[in-house]
Scaffold this motif. Structure first.
Motif, PDB file in Angstrom:
ATOM      1  N   HIS A 209     -31.612 -34.106  31.782  1.00  0.00           N
ATOM      2  CA  HIS A 209     -31.113 -32.766  31.469  1.00  0.00           C
ATOM      3  C   HIS A 209     -30.762 -31.985  32.731  1.00  0.00           C
ATOM      4  O   HIS A 209     -29.868 -31.131  32.698  1.00  0.00           O
ATOM      5  CB  HIS A 209     -32.154 -32.001  30.645  1.00  0.00           C
ATOM      6  N   VAL A 210     -31.424 -32.272  33.820  1.00  0.00           N
ATOM      7  CA  VAL A 210     -31.094 -31.590  35.070  1.00  0.00           C
ATOM      8  C   VAL A 210     -29.654 -31.904  35.463  1.00  0.00           C
ATOM      9  O   VAL A 210     -28.894 -31.018  35.881  1.00  0.00           O
ATOM     10  CB  VAL A 210     -32.057 -32.011  36.194  1.00  0.00           C
ATOM     11  N   THR A 211     -29.252 -33.157  35.317  1.00  0.00           N
ATOM     12  CA  THR A 211     -27.903 -33.551  35.719  1.00  0.00           C
ATOM     13  C   THR A 211     -26.864 -33.158  34.680  1.00  0.00           C
ATOM     14  O   THR A 211     -25.781 -32.690  35.009  1.00  0.00           O
ATOM     15  CB  THR A 211     -27.834 -35.068  35.965  1.00  0.00           C
ATOM     16  N   ILE A 212     -27.197 -33.301  33.409  1.00  0.00           N
ATOM     17  CA  ILE A 212     -26.197 -33.115  32.360  1.00  0.00           C
ATOM     18  C   ILE A 212     -25.913 -31.646  32.078  1.00  0.00           C
ATOM     19  O   ILE A 212     -24.857 -31.294  31.549  1.00  0.00           O
ATOM     20  CB  ILE A 212     -26.647 -33.846  31.070  1.00  0.00           C
ATOM     21  N   ASP A 213     -26.827 -30.746  32.449  1.00  0.00           N
ATOM     22  CA  ASP A 213     -26.672 -29.314  32.154  1.00  0.00           C
ATOM     23  C   ASP A 213     -26.094 -28.530  33.337  1.00  0.00           C
ATOM     24  O   ASP A 213     -26.180 -27.300  33.349  1.00  0.00           O
ATOM     25  CB  ASP A 213     -28.028 -28.700  31.767  1.00  0.00           C
ATOM     26  N   ASN A 214     -25.484 -29.208  34.306  1.00  0.00           N
ATOM     27  CA  ASN A 214     -25.059 -28.493  35.513  1.00  0.00           C
ATOM     28  C   ASN A 214     -23.931 -27.499  35.225  1.00  0.00           C
ATOM     29  O   ASN A 214     -23.177 -27.631  34.269  1.00  0.00           O
ATOM     30  CB  ASN A 214     -24.641 -29.489  36.610  1.00  0.00           C
ATOM     31  N   ALA A 215     -23.843 -26.476  36.081  1.00  0.00           N
ATOM     32  CA  ALA A 215     -22.900 -25.375  35.863  1.00  0.00           C
ATOM     33  C   ALA A 215     -21.500 -25.684  36.359  1.00  0.00           C
ATOM     34  O   ALA A 215     -20.567 -24.917  36.118  1.00  0.00           O
ATOM     35  CB  ALA A 215     -23.423 -24.120  36.566  1.00  0.00           C
ATOM     36  N   SER A 216     -21.321 -26.814  37.054  1.00  0.00           N
ATOM     37  CA  SER A 216     -20.016 -27.151  37.602  1.00  0.00           C
ATOM     38  C   SER A 216     -19.149 -27.876  36.585  1.00  0.00           C
ATOM     39  O   SER A 216     -18.044 -27.439  36.271  1.00  0.00           O
ATOM     40  CB  SER A 216     -20.195 -28.014  38.854  1.00  0.00           C
ATOM     41  N   THR A 217     -19.655 -28.985  36.058  1.00  0.00           N
ATOM     42  CA  THR A 217     -18.867 -29.764  35.097  1.00  0.00           C
ATOM     43  C   THR A 217     -19.663 -30.108  33.845  1.00  0.00           C
ATOM     44  O   THR A 217     -19.105 -30.686  32.916  1.00  0.00           O
ATOM     45  CB  THR A 217     -18.389 -31.086  35.751  1.00  0.00           C
ATOM     46  N   GLY A 218     -20.946 -29.778  33.815  1.00  0.00           N
ATOM     47  CA  GLY A 218     -21.811 -30.215  32.726  1.00  0.00           C
ATOM     48  C   GLY A 218     -21.813 -29.272  31.533  1.00  0.00           C
ATOM     49  O   GLY A 218     -20.886 -28.484  31.313  1.00  0.00           O
ATOM     50  N   HIS A 219     -22.898 -29.344  30.759  1.00  0.00           N
ATOM     51  CA  HIS A 219     -22.975 -28.603  29.505  1.00  0.00           C
ATOM     52  C   HIS A 219     -22.937 -27.092  29.714  1.00  0.00           C
ATOM     53  O   HIS A 219     -22.388 -26.368  28.876  1.00  0.00           O
ATOM     54  CB  HIS A 219     -24.253 -28.992  28.760  1.00  0.00           C
ATOM     55  N   ALA A 220     -23.493 -26.596  30.804  1.00  0.00           N
ATOM     56  CA  ALA A 220     -23.462 -25.151  31.059  1.00  0.00           C
ATOM     57  C   ALA A 220     -22.020 -24.680  31.258  1.00  0.00           C
ATOM     58  O   ALA A 220     -21.622 -23.623  30.755  1.00  0.00           O
ATOM     59  CB  ALA A 220     -24.314 -24.812  32.278  1.00  0.00           C
ATOM     60  N   HIS A 221     -21.244 -25.461  31.990  1.00  0.00           N
ATOM     61  CA  HIS A 221     -19.828 -25.121  32.206  1.00  0.00           C
ATOM     62  C   HIS A 221     -19.053 -25.189  30.887  1.00  0.00           C
ATOM     63  O   HIS A 221     -18.266 -24.285  30.572  1.00  0.00           O
ATOM     64  CB  HIS A 221     -19.225 -26.078  33.233  1.00  0.00           C
ATOM     65  N   LYS A 222     -19.299 -26.239  30.117  1.00  0.00           N
ATOM     66  CA  LYS A 222     -18.612 -26.372  28.825  1.00  0.00           C
ATOM     67  C   LYS A 222     -18.980 -25.231  27.881  1.00  0.00           C
ATOM     68  O   LYS A 222     -18.156 -24.791  27.069  1.00  0.00           O
ATOM     69  CB  LYS A 222     -18.968 -27.717  28.185  1.00  0.00           C
ATOM     70  N   ALA A 223     -20.211 -24.757  27.972  1.00  0.00           N
ATOM     71  CA  ALA A 223     -20.649 -23.657  27.114  1.00  0.00           C
ATOM     72  C   ALA A 223     -19.845 -22.393  27.399  1.00  0.00           C
ATOM     73  O   ALA A 223     -19.446 -21.667  26.475  1.00  0.00           O
ATOM     74  CB  ALA A 223     -22.140 -23.404  27.316  1.00  0.00           C
ATOM     75  N   VAL A 224     -19.612 -22.108  28.681  1.00  0.00           N
ATOM     76  CA  VAL A 224     -18.810 -20.935  29.050  1.00  0.00           C
ATOM     77  C   VAL A 224     -17.383 -21.096  28.554  1.00  0.00           C
ATOM     78  O   VAL A 224     -16.797 -20.168  27.964  1.00  0.00           O
ATOM     79  CB  VAL A 224     -18.829 -20.732  30.578  1.00  0.00           C
TER      80      VAL A 224
END
Length: 457
Positions: free
Chosen positions: A229-244
């Motif tokens: 989850h640390v890698t997959i939720d990243n703000a650059s290309t991961g789930h956090a970015h997709k959420a925005v």
């Protein structure tokens, strides 16, 4: 008696009562209409509670990406401070011992075992490119059909390896977040802004995830679920970015943007309801947990012991006859030298009855229960060498091939046979639900869904 309400579906659903019961009904209930009615009831109640919480999400959507990036930077800085403190000899900040870590893993399991469920209801929107980020996030939570990457499979495997299987011991409040996620997954049409907002909040990288992974590994426990989850939720290309990006893409152009954003903000705040990971970690009391465990065992053991062995004039059966006597029983075992606190547990006769060659009570306690007793007896004692850091093997440790003779796989294959691709998609979607996706047929359905989605796009 549980109060009932009747929604427009005509189904009676509980409005009070156990969260665990709601969770189980949302996860396992066969009646789809009843699940939807219960989901609406759960969400209406919890959204009212969320409305009273402080607003953290910026009102200006153009500030969302920088808000997420700043949060990630703050977490990185705090984690760097944590690592610096540890390298200077500071103690673990989360888990006092291995029993503490197992307690945490069990306590958060109702949420972890429905990971991603809040996005399930969006799957029918697979043709709409605006939902690509959200659906892609859900499919990644499912490991894209690979059991070695499916988050629920990974967590189930972790619990099984650790011998942590005590759902009856989990406090009811700890089913709240899982129930919210399942309810959102059942209600994507009626609560779309709330789903989008919840996803935005959930996919922000929390500091506790990083610290948990570090300290679990230190205690010899596989941290892969957390590091993933640390890698997959990243703000650059991961789930956090997709959420925005999903917020920006799904905002109405000429509709009521203000109300849509208000509801997104409410969904975001749903994440703050119930006990968070830190609160659960801080709630651990080893002595109290040992007593609770013994109380759960007491009804099964109070008539199973012979009368020849007495402690302070009472037989073991007499000590176990009432829960209020358990603290005195432990004290009696200490007074007689059967338990030697703050020493190597191997020196305690009571521990020798539980663990080791010829242990008279072999199999009476689960691995988690034994860890509780071990760490309580050990107390301040520590071995000369601490537990080695966990070294994870290859992801292939979870079997990647699906059994062709599985009856559910065979039934699904029969249901798909002869159907056009769009019809197959409708057949597949129920198999990607929280209850099914981690099973062999669900994993197969996930693979097929992704394959057809790319063909039909």
């Amino acid at each position: 008696m549980t109060a009932l309400t009747r929604l427009e579906t005509g189904h009676a659903v509980p409005t009070t009562g156990s969260l665990k019961h709601c969770y189980e009904q949302l996860l396992l209930g066969d009646d789809a209409e009843q699940r939807r009615a219960l989901a609406r009831s759960v969400l209406e109640t919890q959204l009212q509670r969320a409305a009273d919480l402080p607003k953290e999400m910026p009102e200006d959507v153009s500030a969302l990406q920088s808000f997420v990036e700043q949060h990630c930077a703050d977490v990185a800085r705090q984690y760097a401070d944590y690592l610096s403190a540890r390298k200077q000899g500071g103690p673990r900040q989360f888990f006092s011992n291995k029993a503490h870590a197992l307690y945490f893993l069990q306590a958060v399991s109702p949420t972890k075992l429905v990971d991603g469920a809040w996005l399930y209801g969006l799957l029918p929107r697979w043709r709409d490119p605006r939902f690509e980020g959200l659906i892609g996030t859900y499919l990644e939570e499912l490991g894209e059909g690979n059991p070695a990457q499916n988050h629920v499979v990974i967590y189930r495997k972790l619990l099984a390896e650790l011998g942590v299987d005590g759902t009856g011991a989990i406090e009811d409040e700890r089913y709240l977040q899982g129930a919210i996620q399942l309810a959102l997954g059942e209600s994507a049409d009626a609560f779309l802004p709330e789903v989008i907002g919840y996803n935005l909040g959930y996919e922000q990288l929390p500091l506790h995830l990083l610290i948990s992974a570090y300290e679990l590994a230190e205690l010899g426990i596989d941290p892969y679920y957390f590091t993933l989850h640390v890698t997959i939720d990243n703000a650059s290309t991961g789930h956090a970015h997709k959420a925005v990006q999903s917020v920006l893409q799904l905002l109405p152009i000429e509709g009521d943007r203000e109300d849509f954003l208000r509801r997104i903000s409410l969904g975001y705040r749903l994440n703050d309801l119930g006990q968070g990971s830190r609160a659960i970690i801080e709630s651990f009391d080893l002595h109290a947990e040992v007593l609770r465990m013994l109380e759960r065992k007491r009804p099964f053991g109070q008539h199973m012991h012979s009368d020849y062995c007495r402690f302070e004039g009472k037989t073991v059966n007499q000590w176990l006859s009432a829960p209020e006597q358990l603290p005195g029983f432990l004290a009696a075992l200490e007074n007689k030298g059967w338990i030697k606190r703050h020493q190597d547990p191997k020196q305690s006769r009571f521990w020798q009855l539980i663990q080791g060659d010829g242990a008279a009570m072999f199999g009476v306690f689960s691995p988690y229960e034994k860890q509780l007793l071990h760490d309580w007896i050990a107390g301040d004692w520590a071995p000369e060498h601490s537990s080695p850091a966990f070294r994870r093997g290859t992801p292939g440790a979870v079997e990647a091939d699906l059994p062709a003779d599985d009856p559910d796989i065979q039934a699904l294959q029969s249901a798909l046979e002869g159907r056009a691709a769009p019809e197959q998609m409708q057949t597949l979607i129920p198999w990607l639900s929280a209850h099914r996706h981690a099973h062999p047929a669900g994993l197969m359905a996930t693979r097929r869904f992704i394959e057809l989605k790319s063909i039909l796009r």
